[in-house]
Design a protein around this motif. Structure first.
Motif, PDB file in Angstrom:
ATOM      1  N   LEU A  47       0.851  -1.185   0.000  1.00 16.31           N
ATOM      2  CA  LEU A  47       0.000   0.000   0.000  1.00 16.31           C
ATOM      3  C   LEU A  47       0.891   1.240   0.000  1.00 16.31           C
ATOM      4  N   ALA A  48       0.493   2.261  -0.753  1.00 16.86           N
ATOM      5  CA  ALA A  48       1.331   3.445  -0.881  1.00 16.86           C
ATOM      6  C   ALA A  48       0.484   4.674  -1.122  1.00 16.86           C
ATOM      7  N   LYS A  49       0.963   5.800  -0.586  1.00 15.99           N
ATOM      8  CA  LYS A  49       0.277   7.068  -0.786  1.00 15.99           C
ATOM      9  C   LYS A  49       0.173   7.400  -2.277  1.00 15.99           C
ATOM     10  N   ARG A  50       1.278   7.162  -2.990  1.00 17.23           N
ATOM     11  CA  ARG A  50       1.322   7.570  -4.400  1.00 17.23           C
ATOM     12  C   ARG A  50       0.376   6.762  -5.278  1.00 17.23           C
ATOM     13  N   ARG A  51      -0.081   5.591  -4.796  1.00 14.53           N
ATOM     14  CA  ARG A  51      -1.034   4.799  -5.568  1.00 14.53           C
ATOM     15  C   ARG A  51      -2.455   5.010  -5.085  1.00 14.53           C
ATOM     16  N   GLY A  52      -2.644   5.998  -4.218  1.00 10.78           N
ATOM     17  CA  GLY A  52      -3.985   6.367  -3.811  1.00 10.78           C
ATOM     18  C   GLY A  52      -4.660   5.398  -2.862  1.00 10.78           C
ATOM     19  N   SER A  53      -3.868   4.693  -2.039  1.00 14.93           N
ATOM     20  CA  SER A  53      -4.479   3.799  -1.050  1.00 14.93           C
ATOM     21  C   SER A  53      -5.389   4.612  -0.130  1.00 14.93           C
ATOM     22  N   PRO A  54      -6.587   4.099   0.195  1.00 24.02           N
ATOM     23  CA  PRO A  54      -7.538   4.860   1.021  1.00 24.02           C
ATOM     24  C   PRO A  54      -6.896   5.336   2.320  1.00 24.02           C
ATOM     25  N   SER A  55      -7.129   6.564   2.678  1.00 24.61           N
ATOM     26  CA  SER A  55      -6.460   7.145   3.843  1.00 24.61           C
ATOM     27  C   SER A  55      -7.220   6.836   5.127  1.00 24.61           C
ATOM     28  N   LEU A  56      -6.470   6.848   6.226  1.00 24.38           N
ATOM     29  CA  LEU A  56      -7.105   6.714   7.541  1.00 24.38           C
ATOM     30  C   LEU A  56      -8.001   7.913   7.822  1.00 24.38           C
ATOM     31  N   ALA A  57      -7.574   9.093   7.391  1.00 30.55           N
ATOM     32  CA  ALA A  57      -8.377  10.294   7.642  1.00 30.55           C
ATOM     33  C   ALA A  57      -9.747  10.184   6.987  1.00 30.55           C
ATOM     34  N   ASP A  58      -9.801   9.656   5.762  1.00 32.14           N
ATOM     35  CA  ASP A  58     -11.088   9.493   5.088  1.00 32.14           C
ATOM     36  C   ASP A  58     -11.967   8.495   5.834  1.00 32.14           C
ATOM     37  N   ARG A  59     -11.374   7.414   6.287  1.00 32.43           N
ATOM     38  CA  ARG A  59     -12.140   6.420   7.057  1.00 32.43           C
ATOM     39  C   ARG A  59     -12.650   7.026   8.359  1.00 32.43           C
ATOM     40  N   ARG A  60     -11.798   7.793   9.007  1.00 39.84           N
ATOM     41  CA  ARG A  60     -12.173   8.420  10.275  1.00 39.84           C
ATOM     42  C   ARG A  60     -13.318   9.407  10.073  1.00 39.84           C
ATOM     43  N   LYS A  61     -13.207  10.237   9.035  1.00 43.21           N
ATOM     44  CA  LYS A  61     -14.228  11.259   8.787  1.00 43.21           C
ATOM     45  C   LYS A  61     -15.539  10.652   8.309  1.00 43.21           C
ATOM     46  N   ALA A  62     -15.473   9.435   7.749  1.00 42.17           N
ATOM     47  CA  ALA A  62     -16.690   8.748   7.306  1.00 42.17           C
ATOM     48  C   ALA A  62     -17.414   8.063   8.454  1.00 42.17           C
ATOM     49  N   GLY A  63     -16.835   8.127   9.650  1.00 45.00           N
ATOM     50  CA  GLY A  63     -17.508   7.570  10.815  1.00 45.00           C
ATOM     51  C   GLY A  63     -17.110   6.146  11.164  1.00 45.00           C
ATOM     52  N   GLU A  64     -16.098   5.600  10.482  1.00 47.66           N
ATOM     53  CA  GLU A  64     -15.648   4.254  10.814  1.00 47.66           C
ATOM     54  C   GLU A  64     -15.065   4.247  12.232  1.00 47.66           C
ATOM     55  N   ASP A  65     -15.199   3.122  12.927  1.00 45.50           N
ATOM     56  CA  ASP A  65     -14.686   2.991  14.285  1.00 45.50           C
ATOM     57  C   ASP A  65     -13.206   2.612  14.225  1.00 45.50           C
ATOM     58  N   GLY A  66     -12.338   3.516  14.675  1.00 40.49           N
ATOM     59  CA  GLY A  66     -10.906   3.295  14.569  1.00 40.49           C
ATOM     60  C   GLY A  66     -10.404   2.163  15.442  1.00 40.49           C
ATOM     61  N   ARG A  67     -10.969   2.028  16.630  1.00 39.19           N
ATOM     62  CA  ARG A  67     -10.520   0.951  17.515  1.00 39.19           C
ATOM     63  C   ARG A  67     -10.923  -0.410  16.969  1.00 39.19           C
ATOM     64  N   GLU A  68     -12.084  -0.477  16.362  1.00 37.94           N
ATOM     65  CA  GLU A  68     -12.484  -1.737  15.724  1.00 37.94           C
ATOM     66  C   GLU A  68     -11.569  -2.063  14.549  1.00 37.94           C
ATOM     67  N   LEU A  69     -11.191  -1.038  13.800  1.00 35.53           N
ATOM     68  CA  LEU A  69     -10.265  -1.245  12.696  1.00 35.53           C
ATOM     69  C   LEU A  69      -8.920  -1.745  13.214  1.00 35.53           C
ATOM     70  N   ALA A  70      -8.437  -1.142  14.297  1.00 36.50           N
ATOM     71  CA  ALA A  70      -7.163  -1.566  14.875  1.00 36.50           C
ATOM     72  C   ALA A  70      -7.227  -3.022  15.317  1.00 36.50           C
ATOM     73  N   ASP A  71      -8.326  -3.415  15.953  1.00 38.39           N
ATOM     74  CA  ASP A  71      -8.471  -4.803  16.391  1.00 38.39           C
ATOM     75  C   ASP A  71      -8.552  -5.757  15.201  1.00 38.39           C
ATOM     76  N   ALA A  72      -9.181  -5.300  14.121  1.00 35.60           N
ATOM     77  CA  ALA A  72      -9.261  -6.135  12.919  1.00 35.60           C
ATOM     78  C   ALA A  72      -7.869  -6.334  12.315  1.00 35.60           C
ATOM     79  N   LEU A  73      -7.055  -5.283  12.305  1.00 37.31           N
ATOM     80  CA  LEU A  73      -5.693  -5.413  11.799  1.00 37.31           C
ATOM     81  C   LEU A  73      -4.880  -6.361  12.673  1.00 37.31           C
ATOM     82  N   ARG A  74      -5.076  -6.282  13.980  1.00 35.44           N
ATOM     83  CA  ARG A  74      -4.379  -7.199  14.879  1.00 35.44           C
ATOM     84  C   ARG A  74      -4.766  -8.649  14.602  1.00 35.44           C
ATOM     85  N   ALA A  75      -6.025  -8.847  14.287  1.00 40.89           N
ATOM     86  CA  ALA A  75      -6.522 -10.204  14.014  1.00 40.89           C
ATOM     87  C   ALA A  75      -6.330 -10.613  12.567  1.00 40.89           C
ATOM     88  N   GLU A  76      -5.711  -9.734  11.778  1.00 41.33           N
ATOM     89  CA  GLU A  76      -5.465  -9.971  10.349  1.00 41.33           C
ATOM     90  C   GLU A  76      -6.772 -10.175   9.569  1.00 41.33           C
TER      91      GLU A  76
END
Length: 276
Positions: free
Chosen positions: A236-265
């Motif tokens: 994943l890379a900024k230059r290839r336009g990977s979706p940003s955390l800021a966009d996810r955050r501003k869209a109302g996604e739950d950041g802690r749930e996302l973090a736990d999902a990443l931990r659980a792969e």
């Protein structure tokens, strides 16, 4: 007690790959006890945007992480210049005016980390009117430090050998230091005992370990974690336009749930963790 860091550059928004790296470093500290530090690496010329540092802090807080903040790289320019002068006076750096087109035209060989600089300016007088980078004379550096090693928590003990990368740039034409020089000096200044970063920077550690030996700096351990990759197998890379955390955050996604999902792969569709 370990001391590790997350060190993003404010030249684009953070994405899931950055989140995975920050969470990995943060969790290592939580498991073992220690300090998790944030350092903004903001010396990338006009590409560095001060407002993104605040965005990064908001993203990390949204993910549920807590940190101590370090001085940004832009506060340390005098130190980079001092060390570059010292290496230059020892004959370990030389000026290089080659452009990328010049290097390509020389038909350089390709090594483990891409195109290897063919040494066109080494031992030559360069035109003082042209912008010049400063390159490390790798052969001379290796002769100076002898046989040295570094240890990665996942890969084990590694013999440092930067020759496959050629005479790397330590001071860029457009910036006061390259990543190699700035990160090495900063990690020493910040008391980092465990350098946590992505597998894509594994090979850079050969150069960093030699710099530590040349400059008599403390030697940390390293933890090069796997990368998140897209459906084509690219990180994943900024230059290839990977979706940003800021966009996810501003869209109302739950950041802690996302973090736990990443931990659980448990990753979004089309994203996987590279196999190593």
């Amino acid at each position: 007690m370990i001391v590790t860091r997350f060190a993003p550059s404010p030249n684009g928004s953070l994405h899931l790959g950055h989140a995975y790296s920050a969470i990995t470093a943060y969790d290592l500290v939580q498991e073992r006890g220690g300090r998790f530090l944030l350092r903004i690496e903001d010396i990338d010329g006009e590409r560095s945007r001060a407002e993104l540092a605040d965005e990064f802090r908001a993203d990390l807080e949204w993910l549920g992480l807590e940190w101590e903040e370090l001085p940004a790289q832009s506060t340390r320019l005098d130190r980079y210049e001092e060390v570059a002068r010292s290496l230059m006076s020892c004959g370990l750096l030389y000026p290089c005016t080659c452009t990328r087109a010049d290097i390509v035209a020389a038909k350089p060989r390709v090594g483990a980390d891409g195109t290897i600089y063919p040494g066109a300016c080494k031992g030559c007088a360069v035109d003082p009117s042209k912008p010049a980078a400063l390159r490390l004379d790798v052969d001379r550096a290796i002769a100076e430090v002898g046989e040295i090693f570094w240890e990665d928590e996942l890969a084990g003990m590694i013999k440092a050998d930067p020759r496959e990368f050629g005479d790397v740039v330590l001071v860029r034409k457009d910036a006061p230091a390259s990543y190699h020089l700035a990160a090495t000096l900063d990690d020493a200044a910040d008391g980092i005992t465990l350098v946590t970063r992505g597998q894509d920077l594994f090979t850079s550690t050969h150069v960093h370990r030699v710099l530590q030996a040349l400059l008599d700096l403390p030697v940390p351990e390293w933890h090069h974690h796997p990368l998140l990759v897209d459906a084509s197998g690219q990180k994943l890379a900024k230059r290839r336009g990977s979706p940003s955390l800021a966009d996810r955050r501003k869209a109302g996604e739950d950041g802690r749930e996302l973090a736990d999902a990443l931990r659980a792969e448990k990753l979004p569709t089309g994203i996987t963790i590279e196999s190593t």
